[in-house]
Design a protein around this motif. Structure first.
Motif, PDB file in Angstrom:
ATOM      1  N   LYS A   1       0.964  -1.177   0.037  1.00  0.00           N
ATOM      2  CA  LYS A   1      -0.074  -0.014   0.140  1.00  0.00           C
ATOM      3  C   LYS A   1       0.966   1.208   0.094  1.00  0.00           C
ATOM      4  O   LYS A   1       0.377   2.168  -0.736  1.00  0.00           O
ATOM      5  CB  LYS A   1      -0.807  -0.041   1.076  1.00  0.00           C
ATOM      6  CG  LYS A   1      -1.748   1.097   1.131  1.00  0.00           C
ATOM      7  CD  LYS A   1      -2.952   1.013   2.362  1.00  0.00           C
ATOM      8  CE  LYS A   1      -3.941   2.250   2.309  1.00  0.00           C
ATOM      9  NZ  LYS A   1      -4.862   2.172   3.434  1.00  0.00           N
ATOM     10  N   ASP A   2       2.060   1.173   0.716  1.00  0.00           N
ATOM     11  CA  ASP A   2       2.879   2.339   0.655  1.00  0.00           C
ATOM     12  C   ASP A   2       3.467   2.589  -0.637  1.00  0.00           C
ATOM     13  O   ASP A   2       3.423   3.686  -0.989  1.00  0.00           O
ATOM     14  CB  ASP A   2       4.143   2.156   1.700  1.00  0.00           C
ATOM     15  CG  ASP A   2       3.650   2.072   3.202  1.00  0.00           C
ATOM     16  OD1 ASP A   2       2.655   2.656   3.558  1.00  0.00           O
ATOM     17  OD2 ASP A   2       4.356   1.630   4.020  1.00  0.00           O
TER      18      ASP A   2
ATOM     19  N   TRP B   1       1.935   2.012  -3.365  1.00  0.00           N
ATOM     20  CA  TRP B   1       0.597   2.365  -4.103  1.00  0.00           C
ATOM     21  C   TRP B   1       0.519   4.094  -4.096  1.00  0.00           C
ATOM     22  O   TRP B   1       0.302   4.611  -4.883  1.00  0.00           O
ATOM     23  CB  TRP B   1      -0.496   1.908  -3.828  1.00  0.00           C
ATOM     24  CG  TRP B   1      -1.772   2.332  -4.563  1.00  0.00           C
ATOM     25  CD1 TRP B   1      -2.100   2.217  -5.910  1.00  0.00           C
ATOM     26  CD2 TRP B   1      -2.815   3.048  -4.230  1.00  0.00           C
ATOM     27  NE1 TRP B   1      -3.242   2.627  -6.203  1.00  0.00           N
ATOM     28  CE2 TRP B   1      -3.639   3.334  -5.156  1.00  0.00           C
ATOM     29  CE3 TRP B   1      -2.953   3.646  -2.590  1.00  0.00           C
ATOM     30  CZ2 TRP B   1      -4.654   4.308  -4.917  1.00  0.00           C
ATOM     31  CZ3 TRP B   1      -3.948   4.542  -2.599  1.00  0.00           C
ATOM     32  CH2 TRP B   1      -4.913   4.696  -3.665  1.00  0.00           C
ATOM     33  N   VAL B   2       0.824   4.484  -2.667  1.00  0.00           N
ATOM     34  CA  VAL B   2       0.711   5.688  -2.333  1.00  0.00           C
ATOM     35  C   VAL B   2       1.931   6.657  -2.756  1.00  0.00           C
ATOM     36  O   VAL B   2       1.642   7.671  -3.526  1.00  0.00           O
ATOM     37  CB  VAL B   2       0.560   6.046  -0.637  1.00  0.00           C
ATOM     38  CG1 VAL B   2       1.019   7.254  -0.268  1.00  0.00           C
ATOM     39  CG2 VAL B   2      -0.609   5.248  -0.252  1.00  0.00           C
ATOM     40  N   ARG B   3       3.010   6.032  -2.827  1.00  0.00           N
ATOM     41  CA  ARG B   3       4.151   6.462  -3.521  1.00  0.00           C
ATOM     42  C   ARG B   3       4.033   6.889  -5.031  1.00  0.00           C
ATOM     43  O   ARG B   3       4.404   7.947  -5.419  1.00  0.00           O
ATOM     44  CB  ARG B   3       5.506   5.753  -3.216  1.00  0.00           C
ATOM     45  CG  ARG B   3       6.836   6.548  -3.685  1.00  0.00           C
ATOM     46  CD  ARG B   3       7.906   5.354  -3.906  1.00  0.00           C
ATOM     47  NE  ARG B   3       7.824   4.601  -5.107  1.00  0.00           N
ATOM     48  CZ  ARG B   3       7.979   4.892  -6.290  1.00  0.00           C
ATOM     49  NH1 ARG B   3       8.555   6.262  -6.694  1.00  0.00           N
ATOM     50  NH2 ARG B   3       7.740   4.169  -7.310  1.00  0.00           N
TER      51      ARG B   3
ATOM     52  N   ASN C   1       1.068   7.426  -6.608  1.00  0.00           N
ATOM     53  CA  ASN C   1       0.196   8.154  -6.754  1.00  0.00           C
ATOM     54  C   ASN C   1       0.667   9.764  -6.379  1.00  0.00           C
ATOM     55  O   ASN C   1       0.012  10.747  -6.713  1.00  0.00           O
ATOM     56  CB  ASN C   1      -1.063   7.760  -5.927  1.00  0.00           C
ATOM     57  CG  ASN C   1      -1.864   7.061  -6.919  1.00  0.00           C
ATOM     58  OD1 ASN C   1      -2.709   7.370  -7.632  1.00  0.00           O
ATOM     59  ND2 ASN C   1      -1.824   5.568  -6.477  1.00  0.00           N
ATOM     60  N   THR C   2       1.459   9.838  -5.479  1.00  0.00           N
ATOM     61  CA  THR C   2       2.113  11.236  -4.977  1.00  0.00           C
ATOM     62  C   THR C   2       3.077  11.895  -5.451  1.00  0.00           C
ATOM     63  O   THR C   2       3.733  12.786  -5.178  1.00  0.00           O
ATOM     64  CB  THR C   2       2.134  11.115  -3.422  1.00  0.00           C
ATOM     65  OG1 THR C   2       2.983  10.213  -2.856  1.00  0.00           O
ATOM     66  CG2 THR C   2       0.809  10.643  -2.900  1.00  0.00           C
TER      67      THR C   2
ATOM     68  N   GLU D   1       2.791  16.883  -4.770  1.00  0.00           N
ATOM     69  CA  GLU D   1       1.853  16.137  -4.278  1.00  0.00           C
ATOM     70  C   GLU D   1       0.613  16.479  -4.603  1.00  0.00           C
ATOM     71  O   GLU D   1      -0.502  15.772  -4.726  1.00  0.00           O
ATOM     72  CB  GLU D   1       2.118  16.120  -2.730  1.00  0.00           C
ATOM     73  CG  GLU D   1       1.223  15.179  -1.923  1.00  0.00           C
ATOM     74  CD  GLU D   1       1.723  15.239  -0.677  1.00  0.00           C
ATOM     75  OE1 GLU D   1       1.573  14.218   0.148  1.00  0.00           O
ATOM     76  OE2 GLU D   1       2.010  16.169   0.108  1.00  0.00           O
TER      77      GLU D   1
ATOM     78  N   GLN E   1      -2.584  14.378  -7.047  1.00  0.00           N
ATOM     79  CA  GLN E   1      -4.023  14.044  -6.757  1.00  0.00           C
ATOM     80  C   GLN E   1      -4.879  14.343  -7.838  1.00  0.00           C
ATOM     81  O   GLN E   1      -5.794  13.632  -7.653  1.00  0.00           O
ATOM     82  CB  GLN E   1      -4.084  14.854  -5.481  1.00  0.00           C
ATOM     83  CG  GLN E   1      -3.452  14.390  -4.079  1.00  0.00           C
ATOM     84  CD  GLN E   1      -3.889  15.481  -3.050  1.00  0.00           C
ATOM     85  OE1 GLN E   1      -4.494  16.303  -3.225  1.00  0.00           O
ATOM     86  NE2 GLN E   1      -3.160  15.100  -1.959  1.00  0.00           N
TER      87      GLN E   1
ATOM     88  N   PRO F   1      -8.273   1.892  -6.210  1.00  0.00           N
ATOM     89  CA  PRO F   1      -7.277   1.337  -5.539  1.00  0.00           C
ATOM     90  C   PRO F   1      -6.767   0.029  -6.171  1.00  0.00           C
ATOM     91  O   PRO F   1      -7.582  -0.856  -6.137  1.00  0.00           O
ATOM     92  CB  PRO F   1      -7.328   1.246  -3.981  1.00  0.00           C
ATOM     93  CG  PRO F   1      -8.489   2.382  -3.829  1.00  0.00           C
ATOM     94  CD  PRO F   1      -9.002   2.459  -5.180  1.00  0.00           C
TER      95      PRO F   1
END
Length: 413
Positions: free
Chosen positions: A18-19, A21-23, A25-26, A399, A403, A411
């Protein structure tokens, strides 16, 4: 949120995925060899096909129970043949490196000579670099680029006449200009060499008609299936020469690989279907357009680009006052992900380098347009002009910008 088995059974690993995936996306992914693959490809790769061993080739397996995977591999082959307009494709290589190794073992004997571009000018480790197994099993000789950063075909011809290689390799990991496959074939024919094309980086442009095709000029071609093709991470080999095809099949299995990864081959089939759609041409055109926006923006900011620009999906920036490593790290702190890269005549270590490589494919897949790439060029310049400074302000901008451009509509882990 979906009910993930991984989340239930291994929350530690799930959290790390998940981290990432966040990376993704940001941050803005600008490494030229990376891309965001299709959802259909990820579904195929996460399927029950991962359970199946299938050593051999369709209808000629060493395991039972291959009736279905035979059809899947045959489908991938037929789609790839249509996509590349060729007579033969092997879709089993686990990577572009293994595709290259198979070609060498199909056509060469130990210590035969390979002529390819040297690393600092944009070549690849598997093109007989001395630090690669390819350079240890075979004799590697190299050509470079001229003072302007372009291939000098007359010089390549002169080197070939001296070296008399068995294979000449064209196709690169950091060369921003079009490749003249016809001219390379003339050089290869003049010394009786095979011409091997490695189009790992430009394959997505080639199939869209946005870069010259290696056929009919190259005897054999390797590629990855990710990068500009947006498929799964893997490789392939194709040719129109029946004798070479037979040798490549044997060199791949049982020569250099065991069981093929059937879930990845299914992912390749899914990716090829997307590449065959009419919309793919629009994507490839956009990638080249966006690269030009970056080129113009960075040139206007006074930066030096190897060869002065780009004809494809990537560009290489060259620095004197600081290193490529410093540039990569500073941009990373700002949320812009690139890779340090050697440049022609680089005097710095490959771990430090004097340049960075940037690509437009991944962010084009993410839906960014020319205005967005112009904005990114400004932000890159802002970071590099303050390379030792605090990048937190730019990071917040990146960032917030990210978004509005999610990697996927929902997700996916």
């Amino acid at each position: 949120m979906p009910n993930y088995f991984l989340e239930q059974n291994d929350p530690e690993l799930f959290g790390l995925v998940k981290d990432e995936w966040v990376r993704q996306n940001t941050h803005l992914e600008m490494i030229a060899s990376e891309n965001y693959t299709f959802e259909s490809v990820m579904e195929a790769m996460g399927s029950v096909l991962t359970n199946k061993y299938a050593e051999g080739y369709p209808s000629k397996r060493y395991y039972g129970g291959c009736e279905v995977v035979d059809k899947i591999e045959s489908l991938a082959i037929e789609r790839a043949k249509k996509l590349f307009n060729c007579a033969f494709v092997n879709v089993q290589p686990h990577s572009g490196s293994q595709a290259n190794m198979a070609i060498y073992h199909a056509l060469l004997k130990p210590h035969d000579k390979i002529l390819s571009m040297e690393l600092s000018s944009g070549g690849h480790l598997t093109h007989a670099s001395k630090v690669s197994m390819t350079g240890q099993h075979f004799q590697g000789f190299h050509y470079g680029v001229n003072a302007k950063g372009w291939i000098d075909y007359e010089e390549v011809h002169e080197i070939a006449q001296i070296v008399r290689p068995k294979i000449i390799v064209c196709g690169y990991s950091a060369y921003p200009r079009e490749i003249d496959f016809k001219r390379f074939r003339q050089i290869a024919d003049s010394v009786g060499a095979y011409l091997m094309g490695d189009i790992a980086h430009i394959a997505g442009l080639v199939v869209a008609g946005e870069h010259p095709h290696p056929l009919p000029h190259c005897h054999v071609i390797s590629s990855t299936t990710h990068k500009t093709l947006r498929g799964p991470r893997g490789g392939l080999v194709f040719t129109n020469d029946e004798e070479i095809a037979t040798k490549v099949n044997k060199a791949l299995f049982p020569g250099t690989q065991g069981g093929p990864l059937m879930h990845v081959i299914a992912g390749k089939a899914a990716g090829f279907l997307e590449n065959l759609k009419p919309e793919w041409r629009n994507y490839a055109k956009a990638v080249k357009t966006h690269t030009q926006v970056l080129v113009q923006g960075l040139l206007e900011q006074g930066f030096h680009l190897v060869s002065g620009g780009s004809d494809n999906h990537l560009l290489v920036m060259r620095f004197e006052d600081f290193s490529g490593k410093e540039a990569e790290e500073a941009l990373g702190r700002a949320g812009i992900i690139v890779n340090k890269n050697t440049v022609p005549g680089d005097m710095r270590s490959p771990l430090i380098t004097s340049g960075i490589r940037l690509g437009a494919a991944a962010l084009t897949s993410r839906g960014l347009d020319s205005k967005d790439f112009a904005f990114i060029a400004v932000k890159i310049a802002q970071v590099l002009n303050n390379i030792k400074g605090d990048q937190s302000g730019v990071y917040k901008e990146i960032e917030a910008f990210s978004q509005g451009h999610p990697t996927y509509t929902q997700p996916i882990f």
